[in-house]
Design a protein around this motif. Structure first.
Motif, PDB file in Angstrom:
ATOM      1  N   SER A   1       2.534  -4.701  -3.778  1.00  0.00           N
ATOM      2  CA  SER A   1       2.825  -3.366  -3.631  1.00  0.00           C
ATOM      3  C   SER A   1       1.591  -2.241  -3.452  1.00  0.00           C
ATOM      4  O   SER A   1       0.542  -2.807  -4.097  1.00  0.00           O
ATOM      5  N   ILE A   2       1.699  -0.922  -3.112  1.00  0.00           N
ATOM      6  CA  ILE A   2       0.568  -0.368  -3.120  1.00  0.00           C
ATOM      7  C   ILE A   2       0.200   0.064  -4.667  1.00  0.00           C
ATOM      8  O   ILE A   2      -1.080   0.149  -4.971  1.00  0.00           O
ATOM      9  N   THR A   3       1.104   0.178  -5.288  1.00  0.00           N
ATOM     10  CA  THR A   3       0.996   0.643  -6.947  1.00  0.00           C
ATOM     11  C   THR A   3       0.341  -0.618  -7.410  1.00  0.00           C
ATOM     12  O   THR A   3      -0.811  -0.460  -8.089  1.00  0.00           O
ATOM     13  N   GLU A   4       0.671  -1.797  -7.070  1.00  0.00           N
ATOM     14  CA  GLU A   4       0.058  -3.036  -7.696  1.00  0.00           C
ATOM     15  C   GLU A   4      -1.410  -3.303  -7.193  1.00  0.00           C
ATOM     16  O   GLU A   4      -2.197  -3.639  -8.009  1.00  0.00           O
ATOM     17  N   LEU A   5      -1.388  -2.827  -5.832  1.00  0.00           N
ATOM     18  CA  LEU A   5      -2.989  -2.928  -5.436  1.00  0.00           C
ATOM     19  C   LEU A   5      -3.809  -1.924  -6.045  1.00  0.00           C
ATOM     20  O   LEU A   5      -5.156  -2.281  -6.346  1.00  0.00           O
ATOM     21  N   ALA A   6      -3.322  -0.834  -6.303  1.00  0.00           N
ATOM     22  CA  ALA A   6      -4.178   0.235  -6.804  1.00  0.00           C
ATOM     23  C   ALA A   6      -4.411  -0.292  -8.344  1.00  0.00           C
ATOM     24  O   ALA A   6      -5.774   0.107  -8.711  1.00  0.00           O
ATOM     25  N   GLY A   7      -3.758  -1.114  -8.919  1.00  0.00           N
ATOM     26  CA  GLY A   7      -3.949  -1.586 -10.316  1.00  0.00           C
ATOM     27  C   GLY A   7      -4.782  -2.549 -10.377  1.00  0.00           C
ATOM     28  O   GLY A   7      -5.501  -2.643 -11.473  1.00  0.00           O
ATOM     29  N   LYS A   8      -4.851  -3.123  -9.440  1.00  0.00           N
ATOM     30  CA  LYS A   8      -5.606  -4.591  -9.406  1.00  0.00           C
ATOM     31  C   LYS A   8      -7.149  -3.996  -8.515  1.00  0.00           C
ATOM     32  O   LYS A   8      -7.939  -5.038  -8.594  1.00  0.00           O
TER      33      LYS A   8
END
Length: 292
Positions: free
Chosen positions: A25-32
Protein backbone atom coordinates in the motif's frame (compact mmCIF):
# COMPACT_ATOMS: atom_id res chain seq x y z
CA UNK A 1 -4.72 14.10 -14.20
CA UNK A 2 -5.58 16.75 -16.82
CA UNK A 3 -2.69 19.06 -17.55
CA UNK A 4 -0.06 16.54 -16.44
CA UNK A 5 2.96 16.08 -18.68
CA UNK A 6 2.67 12.95 -20.84
CA UNK A 7 6.15 11.84 -19.71
CA UNK A 8 5.00 12.06 -16.06
CA UNK A 9 1.85 10.07 -16.83
CA UNK A 10 3.80 7.27 -18.51
CA UNK A 11 6.36 7.07 -15.68
CA UNK A 12 3.60 7.11 -13.03
CA UNK A 13 1.79 4.22 -14.78
CA UNK A 14 4.96 2.09 -14.63
CA UNK A 15 5.50 3.00 -10.95
CA UNK A 16 1.95 1.91 -10.11
CA UNK A 17 2.60 -1.45 -11.77
CA UNK A 18 5.76 -1.88 -9.66
CA UNK A 19 3.89 -0.97 -6.46
CA UNK A 20 1.20 -3.55 -7.22
CA UNK A 21 3.86 -6.17 -8.01
CA UNK A 22 5.50 -5.48 -4.63
CA UNK A 23 2.05 -5.83 -2.97
CA UNK A 24 2.55 -2.62 -0.99
CA UNK A 25 0.00 0.00 0.00
CA UNK A 26 1.09 3.63 -0.23
CA UNK A 27 1.46 3.69 3.56
CA UNK A 28 3.66 0.57 3.47
CA UNK A 29 5.64 2.02 0.57
CA UNK A 30 6.29 5.19 2.57
CA UNK A 31 7.38 3.07 5.52
CA UNK A 32 9.91 1.14 3.42
CA UNK A 33 11.37 4.21 1.72
CA UNK A 34 12.65 7.65 2.67
CA UNK A 35 9.64 9.44 1.14
CA UNK A 36 6.32 10.39 2.71
CA UNK A 37 2.87 9.06 1.90
CA UNK A 38 1.78 12.39 0.36
CA UNK A 39 4.91 12.42 -1.84
CA UNK A 40 4.16 8.93 -3.16
CA UNK A 41 0.57 10.05 -3.88
CA UNK A 42 1.97 12.76 -6.18
CA UNK A 43 4.59 10.48 -7.77
CA UNK A 44 2.11 7.67 -8.49
CA UNK A 45 -0.51 10.17 -9.68
CA UNK A 46 1.81 11.73 -12.26
CA UNK A 47 1.54 15.25 -10.79
CA UNK A 48 5.16 15.45 -9.60
CA UNK A 49 8.48 14.08 -10.78
CA UNK A 50 9.91 11.65 -8.20
CA UNK A 51 13.63 11.79 -7.36
CA UNK A 52 15.61 8.98 -8.96
CA UNK A 53 16.43 7.57 -5.51
CA UNK A 54 12.68 7.12 -4.89
CA UNK A 55 12.22 5.36 -8.24
CA UNK A 56 15.23 3.12 -7.60
CA UNK A 57 13.93 2.21 -4.13
CA UNK A 58 10.60 1.12 -5.65
CA UNK A 59 12.43 -0.91 -8.32
CA UNK A 60 14.34 -2.73 -5.57
CA UNK A 61 11.14 -3.41 -3.63
CA UNK A 62 9.53 -4.86 -6.77
CA UNK A 63 12.72 -6.69 -7.82
CA UNK A 64 12.70 -4.76 -11.12
CA UNK A 65 15.90 -4.13 -13.13
CA UNK A 66 16.45 -0.38 -13.38
CA UNK A 67 17.55 0.32 -17.02
CA UNK A 68 14.04 0.51 -18.53
CA UNK A 69 12.58 2.60 -15.69
CA UNK A 70 15.70 4.82 -15.75
CA UNK A 71 15.03 5.61 -19.43
CA UNK A 72 11.44 6.65 -18.66
CA UNK A 73 12.57 8.74 -15.69
CA UNK A 74 15.21 10.56 -17.76
CA UNK A 75 12.59 11.49 -20.38
CA UNK A 76 10.33 12.85 -17.64
CA UNK A 77 13.22 14.72 -16.01
CA UNK A 78 14.19 16.26 -19.36
CA UNK A 79 10.62 17.44 -19.89
CA UNK A 80 10.48 18.90 -16.37
CA UNK A 81 13.76 20.77 -16.77
CA UNK A 82 12.70 22.26 -20.11
CA UNK A 83 15.54 20.73 -22.09
CA UNK A 84 13.03 19.18 -24.51
CA UNK A 85 11.03 22.40 -25.02
CA UNK A 86 11.20 24.50 -28.16
CA UNK A 87 11.71 28.16 -27.43
CA UNK A 88 9.67 30.70 -29.34
CA UNK A 89 11.72 32.80 -31.75
CA UNK A 90 11.93 36.48 -30.76
CA UNK A 91 9.60 38.73 -32.73
CA UNK A 92 10.83 42.12 -33.86
CA UNK A 93 8.54 44.78 -35.25
CA UNK A 94 9.16 45.97 -38.79
CA UNK A 95 10.85 49.39 -38.81
CA UNK A 96 8.60 52.29 -39.67
CA UNK A 97 9.62 54.14 -42.80
CA UNK A 98 9.91 57.93 -42.44
CA UNK A 99 7.34 60.02 -44.27
CA UNK A 100 8.74 61.33 -47.53
CA UNK A 101 7.68 64.37 -49.45
CA UNK A 102 6.88 62.21 -52.45
CA UNK A 103 4.21 60.41 -50.41
CA UNK A 104 2.19 63.68 -50.18
CA UNK A 105 2.47 64.61 -53.86
CA UNK A 106 -0.73 65.21 -55.80
CA UNK A 107 -1.61 62.31 -58.05
CA UNK A 108 -3.42 63.00 -61.36
CA UNK A 109 -7.07 61.97 -61.40
CA UNK A 110 -6.72 59.85 -64.53
CA UNK A 111 -4.06 57.74 -62.82
CA UNK A 112 -5.29 57.04 -59.32
CA UNK A 113 -2.59 55.58 -57.15
CA UNK A 114 -3.23 52.41 -55.23
CA UNK A 115 -3.02 52.87 -51.48
CA UNK A 116 0.32 51.92 -50.03
CA UNK A 117 0.24 48.45 -48.39
CA UNK A 118 2.57 47.36 -45.66
CA UNK A 119 2.97 43.80 -44.41
CA UNK A 120 0.86 43.09 -41.37
CA UNK A 121 2.71 42.15 -38.19
CA UNK A 122 3.48 38.41 -38.06
CA UNK A 123 3.57 38.10 -34.27
CA UNK A 124 0.43 35.94 -34.11
CA UNK A 125 1.64 33.67 -36.91
CA UNK A 126 5.05 33.20 -35.30
CA UNK A 127 3.43 32.39 -31.96
CA UNK A 128 1.22 29.82 -33.71
CA UNK A 129 4.23 28.14 -35.32
CA UNK A 130 6.03 28.07 -31.95
CA UNK A 131 3.03 26.33 -30.33
CA UNK A 132 2.86 23.82 -33.19
CA UNK A 133 6.59 23.08 -32.91
CA UNK A 134 6.29 22.52 -29.15
CA UNK A 135 3.30 20.20 -29.60
CA UNK A 136 5.14 18.24 -32.30
CA UNK A 137 8.17 17.80 -30.02
CA UNK A 138 6.00 16.51 -27.16
CA UNK A 139 4.19 14.03 -29.42
CA UNK A 140 7.51 12.85 -30.87
CA UNK A 141 8.99 12.33 -27.39
CA UNK A 142 5.90 10.37 -26.32
CA UNK A 143 6.06 8.15 -29.44
CA UNK A 144 9.74 7.41 -28.82
CA UNK A 145 8.98 6.55 -25.17
CA UNK A 146 6.14 4.21 -26.11
CA UNK A 147 8.39 2.57 -28.69
CA UNK A 148 11.10 1.96 -26.08
CA UNK A 149 8.56 0.48 -23.65
CA UNK A 150 7.12 -1.81 -26.34
CA UNK A 151 10.59 -2.96 -27.36
CA UNK A 152 11.52 -3.67 -23.75
CA UNK A 153 8.33 -5.64 -23.21
CA UNK A 154 9.03 -7.74 -26.30
CA UNK A 155 12.57 -8.46 -25.08
CA UNK A 156 11.90 -8.61 -21.33
CA UNK A 157 8.91 -10.97 -21.30
CA UNK A 158 10.15 -14.52 -20.83
CA UNK A 159 8.60 -17.32 -22.79
CA UNK A 160 7.12 -20.22 -20.91
CA UNK A 161 10.06 -22.48 -20.10
CA UNK A 162 10.07 -25.98 -18.78
CA UNK A 163 11.55 -26.52 -15.29
CA UNK A 164 14.40 -28.48 -16.85
CA UNK A 165 15.43 -25.70 -19.24
CA UNK A 166 19.20 -25.26 -19.07
CA UNK A 167 19.73 -22.49 -21.61
CA UNK A 168 17.52 -19.67 -22.94
CA UNK A 169 15.76 -20.30 -26.24
CA UNK A 170 17.13 -18.51 -29.29
CA UNK A 171 13.79 -16.77 -29.92
CA UNK A 172 12.84 -16.20 -26.28
CA UNK A 173 14.06 -14.34 -23.23
CA UNK A 174 17.85 -13.93 -23.14
CA UNK A 175 19.66 -13.90 -19.81
CA UNK A 176 23.21 -12.78 -19.31
CA UNK A 177 24.68 -16.00 -17.89
CA UNK A 178 23.99 -19.67 -17.15
CA UNK A 179 25.06 -21.90 -14.22
CA UNK A 180 28.69 -21.41 -13.11
CA UNK A 181 29.14 -18.33 -15.32
CA UNK A 182 26.62 -16.52 -13.08
CA UNK A 183 28.53 -16.97 -9.82
CA UNK A 184 29.42 -13.60 -8.31
CA UNK A 185 27.33 -11.55 -10.74
CA UNK A 186 24.37 -9.24 -10.06
CA UNK A 187 20.92 -10.79 -10.72
CA UNK A 188 19.57 -7.45 -11.98
CA UNK A 189 22.37 -6.85 -14.47
CA UNK A 190 22.20 -10.40 -15.87
CA UNK A 191 18.35 -10.30 -15.96
CA UNK A 192 18.30 -13.44 -13.81
CA UNK A 193 16.12 -11.44 -11.41
CA UNK A 194 13.21 -11.40 -13.88
CA UNK A 195 10.29 -13.56 -12.68
CA UNK A 196 12.25 -15.84 -10.33
CA UNK A 197 10.99 -18.71 -8.20
CA UNK A 198 11.04 -18.35 -4.40
CA UNK A 199 12.62 -21.43 -2.81
CA UNK A 200 12.57 -20.17 0.79
CA UNK A 201 10.67 -17.43 2.65
CA UNK A 202 11.33 -16.90 6.35
CA UNK A 203 10.94 -14.26 9.07
CA UNK A 204 14.04 -14.21 11.27
CA UNK A 205 13.84 -13.83 15.08
CA UNK A 206 14.89 -10.16 14.75
CA UNK A 207 11.99 -9.42 12.39
CA UNK A 208 13.98 -9.32 9.16
CA UNK A 209 12.57 -11.08 6.11
CA UNK A 210 14.78 -13.54 4.22
CA UNK A 211 14.22 -15.25 0.87
CA UNK A 212 16.21 -17.53 -1.42
CA UNK A 213 15.30 -17.09 -5.09
CA UNK A 214 16.03 -19.18 -8.18
CA UNK A 215 15.86 -18.57 -11.94
CA UNK A 216 15.71 -21.80 -14.00
CA UNK A 217 16.88 -20.04 -17.18
CA UNK A 218 20.07 -18.94 -15.42
CA UNK A 219 20.30 -22.05 -13.22
CA UNK A 220 21.41 -19.71 -10.45
CA UNK A 221 20.21 -18.71 -6.97
CA UNK A 222 20.61 -15.70 -4.72
CA UNK A 223 19.35 -14.60 -1.31
CA UNK A 224 17.79 -11.34 -0.29
CA UNK A 225 16.78 -9.73 2.99
CA UNK A 226 14.79 -6.68 4.12
CA UNK A 227 13.82 -4.86 7.32
CA UNK A 228 17.46 -5.09 8.34
CA UNK A 229 19.77 -3.24 10.71
CA UNK A 230 23.18 -1.71 10.14
CA UNK A 231 25.87 -4.38 10.39
CA UNK A 232 23.67 -7.29 9.27
CA UNK A 233 25.39 -9.70 6.86
CA UNK A 234 23.58 -12.10 4.53
CA UNK A 235 25.46 -15.15 3.19
CA UNK A 236 24.45 -17.86 0.69
CA UNK A 237 26.65 -20.93 0.26
CA UNK A 238 26.78 -24.34 -1.43
CA UNK A 239 29.33 -27.17 -1.04
CA UNK A 240 32.41 -26.73 -3.19
CA UNK A 241 31.57 -23.16 -4.26
CA UNK A 242 32.60 -19.73 -2.94
CA UNK A 243 30.03 -18.26 -0.56
CA UNK A 244 28.24 -15.12 -1.72
CA UNK A 245 27.48 -12.42 0.87
CA UNK A 246 26.33 -8.82 1.25
CA UNK A 247 26.55 -6.52 4.29
CA UNK A 248 24.16 -3.74 5.30
CA UNK A 249 26.47 -0.76 5.71
CA UNK A 250 24.29 2.19 4.60
CA UNK A 251 21.07 3.68 5.96
CA UNK A 252 19.68 3.70 2.41
CA UNK A 253 19.78 -0.11 2.42
CA UNK A 254 17.44 -0.22 5.42
CA UNK A 255 14.45 0.78 3.24
CA UNK A 256 15.00 -1.68 0.39
CA UNK A 257 15.87 -5.25 -0.51
CA UNK A 258 19.52 -6.21 -0.01
CA UNK A 259 20.59 -9.23 -2.06
CA UNK A 260 23.68 -11.36 -2.49
CA UNK A 261 25.42 -11.95 -5.83
CA UNK A 262 24.36 -14.98 -7.84
CA UNK A 263 25.47 -18.52 -7.06
CA UNK A 264 25.48 -20.78 -10.13
CA UNK A 265 24.20 -24.34 -9.71
CA UNK A 266 25.54 -27.58 -11.17
CA UNK A 267 23.27 -30.27 -12.58
CA UNK A 268 21.29 -32.22 -10.00
CA UNK A 269 20.09 -31.34 -6.48
CA UNK A 270 22.30 -28.82 -4.68
CA UNK A 271 22.15 -28.24 -0.89
CA UNK A 272 22.13 -24.55 0.05
CA UNK A 273 22.61 -22.64 3.30
CA UNK A 274 21.38 -19.07 3.82
CA UNK A 275 22.56 -17.28 6.97
CA UNK A 276 21.84 -13.84 8.43
CA UNK A 277 24.42 -12.60 10.94
CA UNK A 278 22.57 -9.88 12.79
CA UNK A 279 25.13 -8.75 15.39
CA UNK A 280 28.71 -9.76 16.22
CA UNK A 281 27.58 -11.00 19.64
CA UNK A 282 24.80 -13.36 18.57
CA UNK A 283 24.96 -16.56 16.48
CA UNK A 284 23.86 -16.37 12.87
CA UNK A 285 20.37 -17.51 11.92
CA UNK A 286 20.76 -20.16 9.19
CA UNK A 287 18.31 -22.01 6.98
CA UNK A 288 19.02 -25.15 4.93
CA UNK A 289 17.31 -26.15 1.70
CA UNK A 290 17.94 -28.03 -1.53
CA UNK A 291 17.70 -26.57 -5.04
CA UNK A 292 16.74 -28.95 -7.85
Amino acid sequence: MSGARPEFVLLAAELRVLRERAALSITELAGKSAYSRSSWHRYLGGTALPPWLAVRALCQLADEPTPRIRALWELAEAAASGRAAVREAPVTAAPTEPTRAADTAVVPVEQPAAPETRPAPRRHEQRWWGVRALAFTCVLALCVTLGLVAAWQRVGTPEAASPDAATPRASGFHVGCVAGACTGRDPSVTLCGAQPQTLLHRLTPSGAGLEVRYNPLCRAVWARVWNTRLGDTLTLSAPGQPAQSIAVHSTRQLNAFVHTPLLGLHAGPTPLTACLSETPHTPATCYHLTAH
